[in-house]
Design a protein around this motif. Structure first.
Motif, mmCIF file in Angstrom:
data_model
loop_
_atom_site.group_PDB
_atom_site.id
_atom_site.type_symbol
_atom_site.label_atom_id
_atom_site.label_comp_id
_atom_site.label_asym_id
_atom_site.label_seq_id
_atom_site.Cartn_x
_atom_site.Cartn_y
_atom_site.Cartn_z
ATOM 1 N N GLN A 50 -64.940 -9.208 -24.095
ATOM 2 C CA GLN A 50 -63.872 -8.992 -23.127
ATOM 3 C C GLN A 50 -62.893 -10.158 -23.142
ATOM 4 O OE1 GLN A 50 -63.663 -6.474 -20.436
ATOM 5 N NE2 GLN A 50 -61.645 -7.364 -20.134
ATOM 6 N N MET A 51 -63.463 -11.386 -23.160
ATOM 7 C CA MET A 51 -62.643 -12.582 -23.158
ATOM 8 C C MET A 51 -61.761 -12.627 -24.399
ATOM 9 S SD MET A 51 -64.560 -15.914 -21.780
ATOM 10 C CE MET A 51 -64.811 -16.678 -23.362
ATOM 11 N N ARG A 52 -62.349 -12.279 -25.507
ATOM 12 C CA ARG A 52 -61.580 -12.291 -26.753
ATOM 13 C C ARG A 52 -60.464 -11.263 -26.711
ATOM 14 N NH1 ARG A 52 -65.293 -13.351 -31.901
ATOM 15 N NH2 ARG A 52 -66.207 -15.298 -31.206
ATOM 16 N N GLY A 53 -60.780 -10.108 -26.144
ATOM 17 C CA GLY A 53 -59.760 -9.073 -26.030
ATOM 18 C C GLY A 53 -58.592 -9.551 -25.176
ATOM 19 N N ASP A 54 -58.936 -10.212 -24.053
ATOM 20 C CA ASP A 54 -57.892 -10.722 -23.175
ATOM 21 C C ASP A 54 -57.023 -11.730 -23.901
ATOM 22 O OD1 ASP A 54 -58.863 -9.166 -21.227
ATOM 23 O OD2 ASP A 54 -59.845 -10.757 -20.074
ATOM 24 N N LEU A 55 -57.698 -12.601 -24.652
ATOM 25 C CA LEU A 55 -56.976 -13.642 -25.383
ATOM 26 C C LEU A 55 -56.018 -13.015 -26.381
ATOM 27 C CD1 LEU A 55 -57.545 -16.708 -25.038
ATOM 28 C CD2 LEU A 55 -58.490 -16.626 -27.346
ATOM 29 N N LYS A 56 -56.517 -12.012 -27.072
ATOM 30 C CA LYS A 56 -55.709 -11.348 -28.085
ATOM 31 C C LYS A 56 -54.488 -10.692 -27.453
ATOM 32 C CE LYS A 56 -57.756 -9.519 -32.142
ATOM 33 N NZ LYS A 56 -58.698 -8.529 -32.635
ATOM 34 N N SER A 57 -54.697 -9.989 -26.355
ATOM 35 C CA SER A 57 -53.557 -9.303 -25.747
ATOM 36 C C SER A 57 -52.577 -10.310 -25.158
ATOM 37 C CB SER A 57 -54.032 -8.316 -24.686
ATOM 38 O OG SER A 57 -54.712 -8.987 -23.666
ATOM 39 N N ALA A 58 -53.104 -11.453 -24.692
ATOM 40 C CA ALA A 58 -52.206 -12.481 -24.173
ATOM 41 C C ALA A 58 -51.313 -13.011 -25.289
ATOM 42 C CB ALA A 58 -53.007 -13.630 -23.567
ATOM 43 N N VAL A 59 -51.909 -13.241 -26.441
ATOM 44 C CA VAL A 59 -51.136 -13.733 -27.582
ATOM 45 C C VAL A 59 -50.106 -12.694 -27.996
ATOM 46 C CG1 VAL A 59 -51.253 -14.292 -30.029
ATOM 47 C CG2 VAL A 59 -52.910 -15.286 -28.446
ATOM 48 N N LEU A 60 -50.542 -11.439 -28.019
ATOM 49 C CA LEU A 60 -49.637 -10.381 -28.453
ATOM 50 C C LEU A 60 -48.453 -10.227 -27.513
ATOM 51 C CD1 LEU A 60 -51.941 -7.580 -29.842
ATOM 52 C CD2 LEU A 60 -50.390 -9.087 -31.064
ATOM 53 N N THR A 61 -48.711 -10.312 -26.192
ATOM 54 C CA THR A 61 -47.588 -10.128 -25.272
ATOM 55 C C THR A 61 -46.662 -11.325 -25.277
ATOM 56 O OG1 THR A 61 -49.100 -10.801 -23.531
ATOM 57 C CG2 THR A 61 -48.599 -8.449 -23.673
ATOM 58 N N SER A 62 -47.188 -12.522 -25.598
ATOM 59 C CA SER A 62 -46.312 -13.689 -25.612
ATOM 60 C C SER A 62 -45.361 -13.631 -26.800
ATOM 61 C CB SER A 62 -47.126 -14.975 -25.624
ATOM 62 O OG SER A 62 -47.641 -15.196 -26.899
ATOM 63 N N VAL A 63 -45.802 -12.996 -27.880
ATOM 64 C CA VAL A 63 -44.904 -12.787 -29.013
ATOM 65 C C VAL A 63 -44.327 -11.386 -28.859
ATOM 66 C CG1 VAL A 63 -44.676 -12.934 -31.507
ATOM 67 C CG2 VAL A 63 -46.496 -14.166 -30.368
ATOM 68 N N ASP A 64 -43.672 -11.192 -27.751
ATOM 69 C CA ASP A 64 -43.183 -9.872 -27.384
ATOM 70 C C ASP A 64 -42.246 -9.319 -28.450
ATOM 71 O OD1 ASP A 64 -42.266 -7.650 -26.158
ATOM 72 O OD2 ASP A 64 -41.969 -8.615 -24.224
ATOM 73 N N THR A 65 -42.763 -8.394 -29.237
ATOM 74 C CA THR A 65 -41.964 -7.906 -30.355
ATOM 75 C C THR A 65 -40.812 -7.014 -29.884
ATOM 76 O OG1 THR A 65 -43.754 -6.317 -30.586
ATOM 77 C CG2 THR A 65 -43.641 -8.064 -32.212
ATOM 78 N N GLU A 66 -40.913 -6.527 -28.631
ATOM 79 C CA GLU A 66 -39.819 -5.691 -28.135
ATOM 80 C C GLU A 66 -38.579 -6.520 -27.854
ATOM 81 O OE1 GLU A 66 -40.121 -2.320 -26.174
ATOM 82 O OE2 GLU A 66 -41.646 -1.836 -27.663
#
Ligand SMILES: [Zn+2]
Length: 153
Positions: A50-66
């Motif tokens: 779960q923690m890893r998933g959160d970390l991954k999504s946090a990284v992904l949203t910070s590099v907001d590709t939109e």
């Protein structure tokens, strides 16, 4: 593998490696089986996942590709940069032109060795300038093909 250690401790120490699939097949299997039978360790593994998933999504949203294309394509910023570059280049050309013109005039008013030395210096700096221009051009071309392609996505 320390047989004195409780199996849970052993499993918990290797959970991270287990989740990364970094253990030998035998170890992976052993931990997998332990997790099936030990709710304690299973909960820990779930937490870790779960923690890893959160970390991954946090990284992904910070590099907001939109938003990235919009930031890069921001018109006022690009216009300002364009004007800035134009001014800098104009100033460099003007100052460089004045200095070289004076230098060239002096060189040609001289005679003998001094003149050829001056011509050598002019050729040297002229060559450097041309090399600089070619690098600049390559950079600009690379930048255009690179960024624009990404932005169009
Ligand atoms: Zn356990």
């Amino acid at each position: 593998m320390n047989s004195n250690q409780s199996p849970c401790l052993d499993v918990q120490e290797k959970l991270s490696a287990y989740l990364d699939d970094e253990l030998t097949q035998q170890e992976q299997q052993r931990i997998y089986l332990h997790l099936q039978n030990c709710p304690n360790c299973k909960a820990l593994a779930d937490d870790l996942l779960q923690m890893r998933g959160d970390l991954k999504s946090a990284v992904l949203t910070s590099v907001d590709t939109e938003h990235l294309p919009r930031v890069l394509a921001d018109r006022p910023a690009r216009r300002l940069a364009f004007v800035g570059w134009a001014l800098v280049i104009a100033a460099v050309l003007l100052l460089g032109g004045i200095v070289s013109w004076q230098f060239i005039r002096e060189v040609f008013s001289e005679s003998g060795v001094g003149r050829w030395l001056g011509i050598g210096v002019i050729a040297f700096y002229g060559g450097l300038f041309l090399l600089f221009l070619s690098v600049l051009r390559q950079r600009l071309i690379a930048r255009k093909t690179d960024k624009y392609k990404k932005v169009q996505l």
